[in-house]
Motif scaffolding. Structure first.
Motif, short mmCIF file in Angstrom:
data_model
loop_
_atom_site.label_atom_id
_atom_site.label_comp_id
_atom_site.label_asym_id
_atom_site.label_seq_id
_atom_site.Cartn_x
_atom_site.Cartn_y
_atom_site.Cartn_z
N LEU A 73 0.84 -1.21 0.00
CA LEU A 73 0.00 0.00 0.00
C LEU A 73 0.87 1.26 0.00
O LEU A 73 0.59 2.23 -0.71
CB LEU A 73 -0.91 0.00 1.23
CG LEU A 73 -1.83 1.20 1.33
CD1 LEU A 73 -2.96 1.07 0.33
CD2 LEU A 73 -2.40 1.35 2.73
N ARG A 102 3.70 1.61 -1.22
CA ARG A 102 4.40 1.80 -2.50
C ARG A 102 3.47 2.33 -3.59
O ARG A 102 3.93 2.72 -4.65
CB ARG A 102 5.05 0.49 -2.95
CG ARG A 102 6.28 0.16 -2.12
CD ARG A 102 6.94 -1.09 -2.62
NE ARG A 102 7.27 -1.01 -4.02
CZ ARG A 102 7.62 -2.06 -4.76
NH1 ARG A 102 7.68 -3.25 -4.21
NH2 ARG A 102 7.93 -1.91 -6.02
N THR A 103 2.18 2.32 -3.31
CA THR A 103 1.26 2.87 -4.31
C THR A 103 1.31 4.40 -4.25
O THR A 103 2.01 4.98 -3.41
CB THR A 103 -0.20 2.45 -4.04
OG1 THR A 103 -0.58 3.00 -2.77
CG2 THR A 103 -0.36 0.95 -4.01
N HIS A 104 0.53 4.99 -5.10
CA HIS A 104 0.42 6.44 -5.13
C HIS A 104 -0.07 6.97 -3.78
O HIS A 104 0.33 8.05 -3.34
CB HIS A 104 -0.57 6.81 -6.24
CG HIS A 104 -0.57 8.25 -6.58
ND1 HIS A 104 0.58 8.91 -6.96
CD2 HIS A 104 -1.55 9.17 -6.58
CE1 HIS A 104 0.28 10.18 -7.18
NE2 HIS A 104 -0.99 10.36 -6.96
N PHE A 105 -0.88 6.16 -3.10
CA PHE A 105 -1.40 6.55 -1.78
C PHE A 105 -0.26 6.86 -0.81
O PHE A 105 -0.28 7.86 -0.11
CB PHE A 105 -2.28 5.42 -1.22
CG PHE A 105 -2.87 5.70 0.13
CD1 PHE A 105 -3.97 6.51 0.26
CD2 PHE A 105 -2.31 5.13 1.27
CE1 PHE A 105 -4.52 6.77 1.52
CE2 PHE A 105 -2.84 5.39 2.53
CZ PHE A 105 -3.96 6.20 2.64
N ALA A 121 2.78 7.76 -1.53
CA ALA A 121 3.47 8.99 -1.94
C ALA A 121 2.70 10.21 -1.48
O ALA A 121 3.28 11.18 -0.97
CB ALA A 121 3.65 9.00 -3.46
N ILE A 122 1.37 10.18 -1.65
CA ILE A 122 0.56 11.34 -1.24
C ILE A 122 0.64 11.54 0.27
O ILE A 122 0.72 12.66 0.76
CB ILE A 122 -0.92 11.13 -1.64
CG1 ILE A 122 -1.04 10.95 -3.13
CG2 ILE A 122 -1.77 12.30 -1.17
CD1 ILE A 122 -0.95 12.20 -3.92
N THR A 174 3.16 10.79 2.29
CA THR A 174 4.44 11.44 2.57
C THR A 174 4.38 12.91 2.16
O THR A 174 4.88 13.78 2.87
CB THR A 174 5.57 10.74 1.78
OG1 THR A 174 5.47 9.34 2.02
CG2 THR A 174 6.93 11.23 2.21
N TYR A 193 -7.27 11.71 2.70
CA TYR A 193 -6.13 10.80 2.80
C TYR A 193 -5.77 10.53 4.26
O TYR A 193 -5.44 9.40 4.64
CB TYR A 193 -4.92 11.38 2.05
CG TYR A 193 -5.05 11.20 0.56
CD1 TYR A 193 -4.49 10.10 -0.07
CD2 TYR A 193 -5.75 12.11 -0.22
CE1 TYR A 193 -4.62 9.91 -1.43
CE2 TYR A 193 -5.90 11.94 -1.57
CZ TYR A 193 -5.33 10.83 -2.17
OH TYR A 193 -5.47 10.65 -3.52
#
Lengths: 254, 355
Positions: free
Chosen positions: B204, B206-209, B211-212, B214, B233
């Motif tokens: 999870l 490592r997904t775009h989620f 990144a957002i 962080t 988020y």
């Protein structure tokens, strides 16, 4: 008559009684490049804050493509196609340069759409395009925190442009840049101006000259003058508010 | 430490854990199983705090909800049909309270282990983040909530057995919990669930989620004005943290055979955070490793010198805050980050040379 992209109508913003903007009206044509200047405290940044919804006006209306956006939540205003670069570089320190751009150019911004590994081919292509636009190809894998100041400014410009917003708001994009970086930035912004409508705030007159665009002077929360740089330079009132000189300077010796 | 050394180390640790029942004594195995159950809560803290930047000092609340949801079912299983649980009889309760009734069903109870903590966390997060409450206020609110929950549990003798907590379990899903081989089985089940939670969360993040999340920690405003709704988020991350805490609480209850308000209170919630901080809050392995090793050390030190324990823990926490903001995991990754810095310095030097 050219189509109006942004229409600020009689907006007043008040911070605990202090009116940062007073009954200000301003229209921006689609596809144009416009520069906002004015002394400190003139309300330039507050005007941008109001457009993106960070600050709410006590009266007046901000219309975008004919639709009132004065009461919309910030993230919805952003998805309508208005994107702003902040004065201090607002990059995402904990992500790489590539990830920064990817976060900015993703189409689906909802939580559910975010549960995806990797990026679509179109998004990867867009990121590569932005990397070359901002000249950061060589640093794509680097953490944004490790970029030099000017590079951070460019990265943020890249992020702001990423989702192809119609209206770009750039708040002092050249702050802290060297003369050469400033010139490059001016070129970058002029390149963007055809595709996007751009509103730039800056103090640096050399940079404003390079942009070669119509200028709006703000003073004490109101539009003071509009015109090109040569006209404004010849205007004694503008010089007075800008440089703080008295109108009559009989004893000026320099 | 480079990536391959890290992989080898994790592999060795995983093998050692899988085969632990073959070489550990009964006491050590029970202790290890219990600590592994607890470490699932650390995964949640890693997501919420390490990645999302939200410091919750009330994870005990969600841990408790998961634990109590399972304990209520186990208590009903240990009570003869048509009778009331013993503590209700002592407290003069005459009929089973309505919210106890559905817990007769094991599937319902297991579902509640997941749903109750996640929903409670989601609701609390919605109330806080919608109003843009951040930082230390979140810590204070979550701490107050866990305190309120514990106080309510303590005061509701007849409904929750108060300070004594719920205990005396016998059967679960047709298995006698007091049987011989149950300890081993429970250990492996715990390890399996821990592994699954770790893998799913790692994926999870490592997904775009991830990144957002962080990105929101770094600069919430920038993310908002790129068109994301940070509150959504943060709510999702907080609910996930609650869910993991709840799973941890339910497993812990199974291991210990009891759950009581004293186990889930303010001290417990803070201790969880201290171990995660020590191990490294932004690294999953760091957070889980910190919690496991910390609790094993706690067992040793507190049985050798019971009075010294709190001072040791406090001292460690101060050390982490002052010297190792990214915990031990941050120390191991330190060299990798350092390597990129000199090149920047060199560029600066060249420029000044020219000048």
């Amino acid at each position: 008559m050219p189509e109006m992209l942004l229409d600020v109508q009689g907006v007043t913003v008040s911070f605990d009684g202090f009116k940062a903007i007073q009954n200000l009206s301003l229209t921006v044509e689609k596809g144009s490049l416009r520069v906002l200047i004015g002394p400190n405290g003139a309300g330039k940044s507050t005007l941008l804050d109001t457009i993106i919804g960070k600050v709410r006006p006590v009266s007046g209306d901000v219309r975008y493509l004919g639709q009132s956006i004065t009461r919309l939540p910030e993230y919805k205003i952003a998805t309508l196609g208005i994107c702003r670069k902040f004065q201090a570089p607002g990059v995402l320190d904990g992500l790489s340069v590539r990830e920064n751009l990817l976060v900015a150019c993703k189409r689906g911004k909802g939580v559910l759409a975010s549960f995806k590994l990797g990026a679509a081919a179109s998004e990867r292509a867009r990121v590569d395009e932005l990397l070359s636009l901002t000249g950061l190809q060589g640093k794509a894998g680097m953490l944004a925190a490790l970029l030099a100041h000017g590079e951070k400014q460019w990265l943020e410009i890249g992020m702001v442009v990423a989702a192809d917003p119609q209206l770009l708001l750039l708040d002092e994009p050249t702050a802290g840049m060297t003369a050469q970086e400033t010139a490059q930035t001016a070129e970058l912004i002029r390149a963007l101006a055809g595709k996007h409508t751009v509103l730039v705030i800056d103090h640096d007159m050399a940079f404003v000259e390079l942009l070669d665009a119509p200028i709006t002077v703000l003073h004490q929360g109101q539009v003071f003058r509009e015109g090109d740089l040569a006209t404004l330079r010849a205007d004694a009132d503008v010089m007075e508010i800008y440089l703080g000189r008295p109108k009559e300077t009989p004893h000026a010796q320099a | 430490m480079n990536r391959s050394a890290q992989t080898v180390l994790i592999g060795v640790a995983a093998l050692a854990l899988i085969f632990a029942p073959l070489y550990l004594g009964a006491y050590s195995l029970t202790l290890l199983g219990r600590v592994l159950a607890l470490s699932i809560a650390a995964i949640g803290i890693c997501v919420v705090w390490g990645r999302g930047g939200i410091l919750s000092l009330g994870q005990g609340l969600f841990f408790g909800l998961g634990g109590y949801a399972l304990a209520m079912h186990l208590k009903l299983m240990a009570t003869a049909k048509g009778e009331l649980p013993d503590f209700m009889v002592y407290n003069g309760v005459e009929a089973l309270p309505w919210f106890w009734k559905p817990f007769v069903s094991a599937p319902f109870a297991l579902l509640m282990v997941l749903i109750l903590p996640a929903a409670a966390a989601g609701l609390i997060a919605w109330l806080m983040f919608r109003r843009r409450i951040t930082g230390v206020y979140v810590s204070i609110i979550t701490q107050a909530l866990v305190l309120a929950f514990v106080t309510w549990l303590n005061g509701s003798q007849g409904l929750t057995s108060g300070t004594n907590g719920i205990t005396d379990f016998q059967m679960f899903l047709g298995i006698n919990l007091r049987g011989e081989s149950v300890a081993r089985g429970l250990y492996w089940v715990t390890l399996l669930i821990l592994g699954l939670c770790l893998a799913a969360t790692a994926l999870l993040l490592r997904t775009h989620f991830g990144a957002i999340l962080t990105a929101i920690k770094d600069n919430e405003n920038r993310v908002r004005f790129l068109g994301y709704n940070p509150a959504a988020y943060k709510i999702a991350a907080f609910a996930l943290g609650g869910l993991l805490s709840g799973v941890s609480g339910a497993l812990y209850t199974l291991h210990l055979g009891t759950i009581s308000p004293a186990m889930i209170g303010v001290t417990f919630s803070i201790e969880l955070v201290v171990w995660v901080a020590l191990g490294g809050r932004s690294s999953l392995i760091g957070a889980v490793g910190g919690l496991i090793l910390g609790n094993l050390a706690k067992d040793k030190i507190s049985s050798a010198a019971p009075d010294a324990w709190l001072y040791v823990m406090g001292g460690l926490f101060v050390l982490v805050v002052l010297v190792l903001p990214q915990g031990v995991a941050g120390l191991l990754n330190h060299r990798r980050v350092r390597r990129t810095v000199p090149s920047v310095r060199r560029e600066v030097k060249e420029v000044t040379d020219i000048a």
